[in-house]
Motif scaffolding. Structure first.
Motif, PDB file in Angstrom:
ATOM      1  N   UNK A 109     -69.721  15.897  25.253  1.00 27.51           N
ATOM      2  CA  UNK A 109     -69.569  16.543  23.949  1.00 27.51           C
ATOM      3  C   UNK A 109     -69.740  15.556  22.809  1.00 27.51           C
ATOM      4  N   UNK A 110     -69.307  14.310  23.008  1.00 34.70           N
ATOM      5  CA  UNK A 110     -69.314  13.329  21.919  1.00 34.70           C
ATOM      6  C   UNK A 110     -70.710  13.077  21.343  1.00 34.70           C
ATOM      7  N   UNK A 111     -71.756  12.798  22.148  1.00 35.09           N
ATOM      8  CA  UNK A 111     -73.089  12.581  21.549  1.00 35.09           C
ATOM      9  C   UNK A 111     -73.650  13.828  20.863  1.00 35.09           C
ATOM     10  N   UNK A 112     -73.408  15.008  21.444  1.00 36.88           N
ATOM     11  CA  UNK A 112     -73.889  16.234  20.814  1.00 36.88           C
ATOM     12  C   UNK A 112     -73.200  16.465  19.474  1.00 36.88           C
ATOM     13  N   UNK A 113     -71.900  16.220  19.425  1.00 34.83           N
ATOM     14  CA  UNK A 113     -71.163  16.370  18.166  1.00 34.83           C
ATOM     15  C   UNK A 113     -71.678  15.375  17.119  1.00 34.83           C
ATOM     16  N   UNK A 114     -71.934  14.139  17.568  1.00 27.54           N
ATOM     17  CA  UNK A 114     -72.441  13.124  16.643  1.00 27.54           C
ATOM     18  C   UNK A 114     -73.784  13.528  16.058  1.00 27.54           C
ATOM     19  N   UNK A 115     -74.675  14.058  16.898  1.00 27.86           N
ATOM     20  CA  UNK A 115     -75.979  14.498  16.401  1.00 27.86           C
ATOM     21  C   UNK A 115     -75.824  15.637  15.399  1.00 27.86           C
ATOM     22  N   UNK A 116     -75.012  16.624  15.715  1.00 30.88           N
ATOM     23  CA  UNK A 116     -74.863  17.774  14.835  1.00 30.88           C
ATOM     24  C   UNK A 116     -74.237  17.405  13.493  1.00 30.88           C
ATOM     25  N   UNK A 117     -73.248  16.516  13.530  1.00 35.08           N
ATOM     26  CA  UNK A 117     -72.584  16.150  12.282  1.00 35.08           C
ATOM     27  C   UNK A 117     -73.502  15.369  11.355  1.00 35.08           C
ATOM     28  N   UNK A 118     -74.463  14.613  11.915  1.00 33.81           N
ATOM     29  CA  UNK A 118     -75.403  13.886  11.073  1.00 33.81           C
ATOM     30  C   UNK A 118     -76.325  14.827  10.309  1.00 33.81           C
ATOM     31  N   UNK A 119     -76.545  16.030  10.836  1.00 32.97           N
ATOM     32  CA  UNK A 119     -77.418  16.998  10.183  1.00 32.97           C
ATOM     33  C   UNK A 119     -76.644  18.025   9.352  1.00 32.97           C
ATOM     34  N   UNK A 120     -75.325  17.995   9.411  1.00 28.17           N
ATOM     35  CA  UNK A 120     -74.498  19.025   8.774  1.00 28.17           C
ATOM     36  C   UNK A 120     -74.084  18.587   7.382  1.00 28.17           C
ATOM     37  N   UNK A 121     -74.250  19.467   6.418  1.00 25.36           N
ATOM     38  CA  UNK A 121     -73.808  19.186   5.055  1.00 25.36           C
ATOM     39  C   UNK A 121     -72.289  19.354   4.952  1.00 25.36           C
ATOM     40  N   UNK A 122     -71.694  18.563   4.085  1.00 23.44           N
ATOM     41  CA  UNK A 122     -70.245  18.625   3.916  1.00 23.44           C
ATOM     42  C   UNK A 122     -69.810  19.987   3.386  1.00 23.44           C
ATOM     43  N   UNK A 123     -70.630  20.578   2.509  1.00 28.54           N
ATOM     44  CA  UNK A 123     -70.271  21.886   1.954  1.00 28.54           C
ATOM     45  C   UNK A 123     -70.258  22.964   3.031  1.00 28.54           C
ATOM     46  N   UNK A 124     -71.184  22.900   3.966  1.00 28.36           N
ATOM     47  CA  UNK A 124     -71.221  23.887   5.049  1.00 28.36           C
ATOM     48  C   UNK A 124     -70.027  23.722   5.977  1.00 28.36           C
ATOM     49  N   UNK A 125     -69.693  22.479   6.299  1.00 34.88           N
ATOM     50  CA  UNK A 125     -68.512  22.256   7.142  1.00 34.88           C
ATOM     51  C   UNK A 125     -67.243  22.705   6.427  1.00 34.88           C
ATOM     52  N   UNK A 126     -67.151  22.413   5.135  1.00 36.03           N
ATOM     53  CA  UNK A 126     -65.961  22.818   4.386  1.00 36.03           C
ATOM     54  C   UNK A 126     -65.817  24.338   4.358  1.00 36.03           C
ATOM     55  N   UNK A 127     -66.938  25.040   4.273  1.00 31.94           N
ATOM     56  CA  UNK A 127     -66.898  26.504   4.258  1.00 31.94           C
ATOM     57  C   UNK A 127     -66.302  27.054   5.547  1.00 31.94           C
ATOM     58  N   UNK A 128     -66.819  26.618   6.685  1.00 36.10           N
ATOM     59  CA  UNK A 128     -66.336  27.161   7.957  1.00 36.10           C
ATOM     60  C   UNK A 128     -64.952  26.624   8.310  1.00 36.10           C
ATOM     61  N   UNK A 129     -64.623  25.423   7.851  1.00 38.60           N
ATOM     62  CA  UNK A 129     -63.265  24.929   8.054  1.00 38.60           C
ATOM     63  C   UNK A 129     -62.277  25.778   7.267  1.00 38.60           C
ATOM     64  N   UNK A 130     -62.680  26.212   6.086  1.00 36.74           N
ATOM     65  CA  UNK A 130     -61.823  27.079   5.286  1.00 36.74           C
ATOM     66  C   UNK A 130     -61.681  28.455   5.931  1.00 36.74           C
ATOM     67  N   UNK A 131     -62.800  28.991   6.436  1.00 35.96           N
ATOM     68  CA  UNK A 131     -62.750  30.303   7.090  1.00 35.96           C
ATOM     69  C   UNK A 131     -61.910  30.256   8.366  1.00 35.96           C
TER      70      UNK A 131
END
Length: 259
Positions: free
Chosen positions: A145-167
């Motif tokens: 899981x760790x390498x896949x998570x690392x790859x995805x987070x490098x492509x993920x915008x902070x605003x998008x993560x903040x949105x789903x973290x809030x939801x």
């Protein structure tokens, strides 16, 4: 990609779906008791875990295979690549050229190229130790899981993560590195869609200019019955070929993934 043999590529791609492949591990042998079933559901149960019989493991394995397309679509760069190539075809106005099979196949192998370093990490850090029985299934799953998570987070915008973290009503102290995948994956897909349409917009601009010029010329000449799309097509193809469009497009797509 060129340095990997085809068989190694297949093995390492399968390693990215480690939880699915691990279900096919042979079960522990046990003689059935008198009057009992010949193929028991549960073969052994101990403190280290539970082992199931071969038919049950086979059923679980083939059931889990149905999730591989979802993993490829939602946890790799496939979504961005296939959308950009589809938008490029629409911008050219070539209808069915290149055909869907070519776009899907090219997107798949370009995804293998982009995901090569990540798959290598999963293969070396999780799959090989697990098959060598050096680590258990749970630890192998965490390592994969760790390498896949690392790859995805490098492509993920902070605003998008903040949105789903809030939801998801996550605590403010929870960071992206420790957030559950149910939050990381949709944030990653949303960012990929944004990136794909941004690249597609840049692709459309030069072809749109050609369409506008051709339409204006035809209108000024009074050729109302002649389709501007038909007249503009050879000019757009000529521009795409002279600019070495495939080289620029595929190279830019591969370089757009932060590594």
């Amino acid at each position: 990609m060129s340095r990997l043999h085809l068989s190694t590529l297949a093995a390492r791609t399968l390693a990215a779906a480690l939880p699915l492949a691990a279900l096919a591990e042979p079960a522990l042998a046990q003689s059935p008791s008198a009057g009992g079933p010949a193929l028991p559901l549960m073969v052994a149960q101990s403190g280290s875990g539970t082992s199931y019989s071969v038919p049950i493991q086979t059923l679980l394995f083939f059931t889990a295979l149905s999730f591989i397309p979802a993993i490829v679509l939602l946890m790799t760069g496939f979504t961005r690549i296939v959308i950009v190539l589809s938008l490029m075809r629409q911008a050219l106005g070539t209808q069915a050229a290149p055909p869907n099979q070519v776009i899907i196949g090219l997107s798949l192998f370009l995804t293998f190229f982009v995901m090569g370093p990540t798959i290598d990490k999963v293969y070396s850090q999780a799959w090989q130790p697990y098959t060598a029985q050096q680590i258990g299934f749970d630890e192998a799953l965490e390592r994969a899981e760790a390498p896949m998570r690392e790859f995805m987070l490098k492509q993920t915008r902070e605003s998008d993560f903040a949105l789903f973290a809030k939801l998801a009503k996550l605590d403010a102290s929870v960071k992206a590195d420790t957030a559950p995948l149910r939050v990381v994956v949709p944030a990653f897909v949303t960012s990929e869609l944004k990136s794909a349409f941004q690249i597609g917009f840049m692709i459309f601009i030069p072809f749109l200019v050609i369409d506008m010029i051709v339409a204006s010329v035809l209108m000024s000449l009074g050729m109302m019955m002649l389709s501007p799309v038909l007249v503009a097509l050879p000019f757009k193809l000529m521009l795409f070929v002279l600019a070495d469009g495939w080289n620029l497009l595929l190279g830019s797509l591969a370089a757009s993934f932060a590594t």
